[in-house]
Design an enzyme around this catalytic site. Sequence first.
Site, PDB file in Angstrom:
ATOM      1  N   PHE A 154       0.033   2.901  14.057  1.00 29.82           N
ATOM      2  CA  PHE A 154       1.091   3.547  14.835  1.00 29.82           C
ATOM      3  C   PHE A 154       2.283   2.605  14.972  1.00 29.82           C
ATOM      4  CE2 PHE A 154       2.718   6.023  18.606  1.00 29.82           C
ATOM      5  CZ  PHE A 154       2.900   7.198  17.894  1.00 29.82           C
ATOM      6  N   GLY A 155       2.700   2.094  13.810  1.00 37.28           N
ATOM      7  CA  GLY A 155       3.886   1.234  13.749  1.00 37.28           C
ATOM      8  C   GLY A 155       5.126   2.067  13.487  1.00 37.28           C
ATOM      9  N   ARG A 156       6.122   1.423  12.877  1.00 41.45           N
ATOM     10  CA  ARG A 156       7.426   2.073  12.692  1.00 41.45           C
ATOM     11  C   ARG A 156       7.342   3.384  11.906  1.00 41.45           C
ATOM     12  NH1 ARG A 156       8.958  -3.766  11.879  1.00 41.45           N
ATOM     13  NH2 ARG A 156       7.676  -3.484  10.030  1.00 41.45           N
ATOM     14  N   ILE A 157       6.706   3.331  10.721  1.00 39.94           N
ATOM     15  CA  ILE A 157       6.722   4.527   9.855  1.00 39.94           C
ATOM     16  C   ILE A 157       5.817   5.609  10.428  1.00 39.94           C
ATOM     17  CG2 ILE A 157       6.235   5.400   7.521  1.00 39.94           C
ATOM     18  CD1 ILE A 157       7.055   2.537   6.519  1.00 39.94           C
ATOM     19  N   ARG A 177      -5.140   0.490  15.040  1.00 42.84           N
ATOM     20  CA  ARG A 177      -5.481  -0.590  14.091  1.00 42.84           C
ATOM     21  C   ARG A 177      -6.781  -0.279  13.368  1.00 42.84           C
ATOM     22  NH1 ARG A 177      -2.473  -5.369  14.183  1.00 42.84           N
ATOM     23  NH2 ARG A 177      -3.920  -6.474  12.835  1.00 42.84           N
ATOM     24  N   THR A 242       1.260   6.984   2.039  1.00 41.89           N
ATOM     25  CA  THR A 242       2.541   6.341   1.702  1.00 41.89           C
ATOM     26  C   THR A 242       2.457   4.848   2.008  1.00 41.89           C
ATOM     27  OG1 THR A 242       3.409   6.797   3.907  1.00 41.89           O
ATOM     28  CG2 THR A 242       3.959   8.401   2.181  1.00 41.89           C
ATOM     29  N   ARG A 244      -0.247   1.832   1.015  1.00 36.04           N
ATOM     30  CA  ARG A 244      -0.495   1.083  -0.203  1.00 36.04           C
ATOM     31  C   ARG A 244      -1.708   1.691  -0.898  1.00 36.04           C
ATOM     32  NH1 ARG A 244       3.888  -0.529   0.035  1.00 36.04           N
ATOM     33  NH2 ARG A 244       4.657  -2.661   0.171  1.00 36.04           N
ATOM     34  N   GLU A 273      -1.044   0.463  -9.452  1.00 40.24           N
ATOM     35  CA  GLU A 273       0.244   0.956  -9.963  1.00 40.24           C
ATOM     36  C   GLU A 273       0.706   0.143 -11.167  1.00 40.24           C
ATOM     37  OE1 GLU A 273       3.184   1.175  -6.815  1.00 40.24           O
ATOM     38  OE2 GLU A 273       1.775   2.231  -5.532  1.00 40.24           O
ATOM     39  N   HIS A 291       5.921   6.014  -6.001  1.00 36.25           N
ATOM     40  CA  HIS A 291       6.279   4.993  -4.997  1.00 36.25           C
ATOM     41  C   HIS A 291       7.779   5.037  -4.665  1.00 36.25           C
ATOM     42  CE1 HIS A 291       4.885   0.849  -3.310  1.00 36.25           C
ATOM     43  NE2 HIS A 291       5.793   1.412  -2.514  1.00 36.25           N
ATOM     44  N   ILE A 292       8.199   6.188  -4.133  1.00 40.66           N
ATOM     45  CA  ILE A 292       9.628   6.382  -3.847  1.00 40.66           C
ATOM     46  C   ILE A 292       9.912   6.508  -2.346  1.00 40.66           C
ATOM     47  CG2 ILE A 292      10.296   7.382  -6.067  1.00 40.66           C
ATOM     48  CD1 ILE A 292      10.016  10.188  -4.696  1.00 40.66           C
ATOM     49  N   GLY A 293       8.986   6.001  -1.525  1.00 40.12           N
ATOM     50  CA  GLY A 293       9.163   6.141  -0.074  1.00 40.12           C
ATOM     51  C   GLY A 293      10.544   5.729   0.412  1.00 40.12           C
TER      52      GLY A 293
HETATM   53  P1  NAP Z   1       4.548  -1.711  10.972  1.00 39.70           P
HETATM   54  O1  NAP Z   1       5.627  -1.202  11.837  1.00 39.70           O
HETATM   55  O2  NAP Z   1       4.262  -3.181  10.979  1.00 39.70           O
HETATM   56  O3  NAP Z   1       3.205  -0.907  11.341  1.00 39.70           O
HETATM   57  C1  NAP Z   1       1.967  -1.299  10.809  1.00 39.70           C
HETATM   58  C2  NAP Z   1       0.848  -0.614  11.575  1.00 39.70           C
HETATM   59  O4  NAP Z   1      -0.391  -1.036  10.984  1.00 39.70           O
HETATM   60  C3  NAP Z   1       0.747  -0.965  13.052  1.00 39.70           C
HETATM   61  O5  NAP Z   1       0.157   0.098  13.727  1.00 39.70           O
HETATM   62  C4  NAP Z   1      -0.208  -2.156  13.035  1.00 39.70           C
HETATM   63  O6  NAP Z   1      -0.935  -2.338  14.240  1.00 39.70           O
HETATM   64  C5  NAP Z   1      -1.172  -1.735  11.965  1.00 39.70           C
HETATM   65  N1  NAP Z   1      -1.804  -2.913  11.351  1.00 39.70           N
HETATM   66  C6  NAP Z   1      -1.231  -4.111  11.078  1.00 39.70           C
HETATM   67  N2  NAP Z   1      -2.127  -4.929  10.486  1.00 39.70           N
HETATM   68  C7  NAP Z   1      -3.276  -4.237  10.424  1.00 39.70           C
HETATM   69  C8  NAP Z   1      -4.577  -4.557   9.946  1.00 39.70           C
HETATM   70  N3  NAP Z   1      -4.837  -5.741   9.399  1.00 39.70           N
HETATM   71  N4  NAP Z   1      -5.532  -3.633  10.059  1.00 39.70           N
HETATM   72  C9  NAP Z   1      -5.280  -2.424  10.610  1.00 39.70           C
HETATM   73  N5  NAP Z   1      -4.066  -2.047  11.087  1.00 39.70           N
HETATM   74  C10 NAP Z   1      -3.068  -2.959  10.980  1.00 39.70           C
HETATM   75  O7  NAP Z   1       4.800  -1.356   9.443  1.00 39.70           O
HETATM   76  P2  NAP Z   1       5.683  -0.158   8.847  1.00 39.70           P
HETATM   77  O8  NAP Z   1       7.098  -0.580   8.719  1.00 39.70           O
HETATM   78  O9  NAP Z   1       5.352   1.071   9.563  1.00 39.70           O
HETATM   79  O10 NAP Z   1       5.095  -0.129   7.340  1.00 39.70           O
HETATM   80  C11 NAP Z   1       3.732   0.143   7.130  1.00 39.70           C
HETATM   81  C12 NAP Z   1       3.382  -0.021   5.669  1.00 39.70           C
HETATM   82  O11 NAP Z   1       3.950   1.038   4.919  1.00 39.70           O
HETATM   83  C13 NAP Z   1       3.955  -1.289   4.987  1.00 39.70           C
HETATM   84  O12 NAP Z   1       3.151  -2.409   5.237  1.00 39.70           O
HETATM   85  C14 NAP Z   1       3.965  -0.895   3.540  1.00 39.70           C
HETATM   86  O13 NAP Z   1       2.742  -1.273   2.927  1.00 39.70           O
HETATM   87  C15 NAP Z   1       4.076   0.619   3.573  1.00 39.70           C
HETATM   88  N6  NAP Z   1       5.379   1.096   3.067  1.00 39.70           N
HETATM   89  C16 NAP Z   1       5.412   1.905   1.979  1.00 39.70           C
HETATM   90  C17 NAP Z   1       6.616   2.406   1.524  1.00 39.70           C
HETATM   91  C18 NAP Z   1       6.671   3.304   0.322  1.00 39.70           C
HETATM   92  O14 NAP Z   1       7.640   3.256  -0.411  1.00 39.70           O
HETATM   93  N7  NAP Z   1       5.691   4.167   0.119  1.00 39.70           N
HETATM   94  C19 NAP Z   1       7.806   2.060   2.157  1.00 39.70           C
HETATM   95  C20 NAP Z   1       7.743   1.231   3.251  1.00 39.70           C
HETATM   96  C21 NAP Z   1       6.524   0.745   3.702  1.00 39.70           C
HETATM   97  P3  NAP Z   1      -0.389  -3.301  15.418  1.00 39.70           P
HETATM   98  O15 NAP Z   1       0.709  -2.532  16.078  1.00 39.70           O
HETATM   99  O16 NAP Z   1      -1.583  -3.489  16.275  1.00 39.70           O
HETATM  100  O17 NAP Z   1       0.080  -4.560  14.745  1.00 39.70           O
HETATM  101  C1  GLV Z   2       7.725  -0.384  -0.086  1.00 39.60           C
HETATM  102  O1  GLV Z   2       6.667  -0.001  -0.454  1.00 39.60           O
HETATM  103  C2  GLV Z   2       7.915  -1.386   0.913  1.00 39.60           C
HETATM  104  O2  GLV Z   2       6.939  -1.978   1.393  1.00 39.60           O
HETATM  105  O3  GLV Z   2       9.085  -1.623   1.254  1.00 39.60           O
END
Ligand code: NAP
Ligand code: GLV
Length: 340
Positions: A154-157, A177, A242, A244, A273, A291-293
Amino acid sequence: MTRARILVTTPIPEPGPSLLAAAADVTVLDAPPSYAELAALCASGDYDVVLTQLRDRIDAELLGRAKVRGVSNFAVGYNNIDVAAATERGIVVGNTPGVLTDATADVAMLLILGTARRVVEADRMVREGRFHGWEPELLLGADVSGRTLGLAGFGRIARATARRALGFGMEVLFAPRPPGDRPVEDAELGEFAGRVRKVEWGELVASSDFLSLHVPLAEETHHLVDARVLARMKPSAILINTARGPVVDEAALVEALRAGTIAAAGLDVFEDEPLLAPGLAELPNTVLLPHIGSATVPVRAEMSRLSALNAIAMAAGQTPEHAVNPQAWSEPVRGARSSS
Ligand code: NAP
Ligand code: GLV
């Protein structure tokens, strides 16, 4: 004073190139380097900082020989980099958080809608001349409104996805988590307090109509969704990834989709990938994106800006605004190479 030297492994859009050129001597590789090429470049002593892409594997072995002081990743995720090894070597790692949150949540929502309403099958039917007019039972899909969205993380995305899903009238559950748990107070939930419900991972898996993954790839999240988890999902459930690829056991997913263990999957990321697990591409009940998020023009420009500013700061010996491991420099920098 000599200018800083920055290696950019893959051409990036503006404004990064202009920002970098104004601050440093910049080398941009024409084509993505092989692991061996990148390792040699990082070990050459010719660069202070390297600006990397997710496809660049920056592991402990490469870092062990590297003579750079910083690695600026053009992404928010940094699972391609061994951050512990970088920290050990006094190498700071930067990333691009925040600027791609909404774009990636849009793609999560797109996959929710696209899988529910069978958009790929429908598009193909029209293009292949198999649409013969409106029919009462043509390509019936699932509703989204009133259904339950389960968010892993429940982070940013995840929050941005929740905002969208609430707008579509979905019920939103989350596990903060997974597969573990941690308490979440209302203050942390902010605008979502009273509008979403925290549950344990097992309940999230069993009760979601759509299970959407939003955790980073880490040891704890590798194959978070495996055959056992898929078997505990509803047969009508849809998996959305979306985050990994390796967060899902892709071979097990193919089996589950074939067997009807779950109904469908929407994937923007894959375990290996750009390769797909055998059989995945042939399954009609999938929506597969390359992978176009974060792939919008404004977002990629912002990622370019942040990754360039991170690299420039590192090259000047300053902790960048978005440092994953600022502690790498909190002690005298062991691996650092002076740029002046
Ligand atoms: P974020 O704000 O850091 O949120 C991450 C979430 O995962 C938080 O709820 C965090 O919990 C939890 N978490 C962190 N470490 C963990 C672990 N070891 N085990 C279980 N849960 C864990 O990240 P975000 O910006 O939302 O991005 C999330 C992920 O999306 C990125 O890491 C990336 O891999 C992926 N992404 C993909 C694309 C795409 O193009 N498809 C684009 C951007 C990102 P806490 O709050 O307790 O730390
Ligand atoms: C894309 O997947 C990113 O982590 O920015």
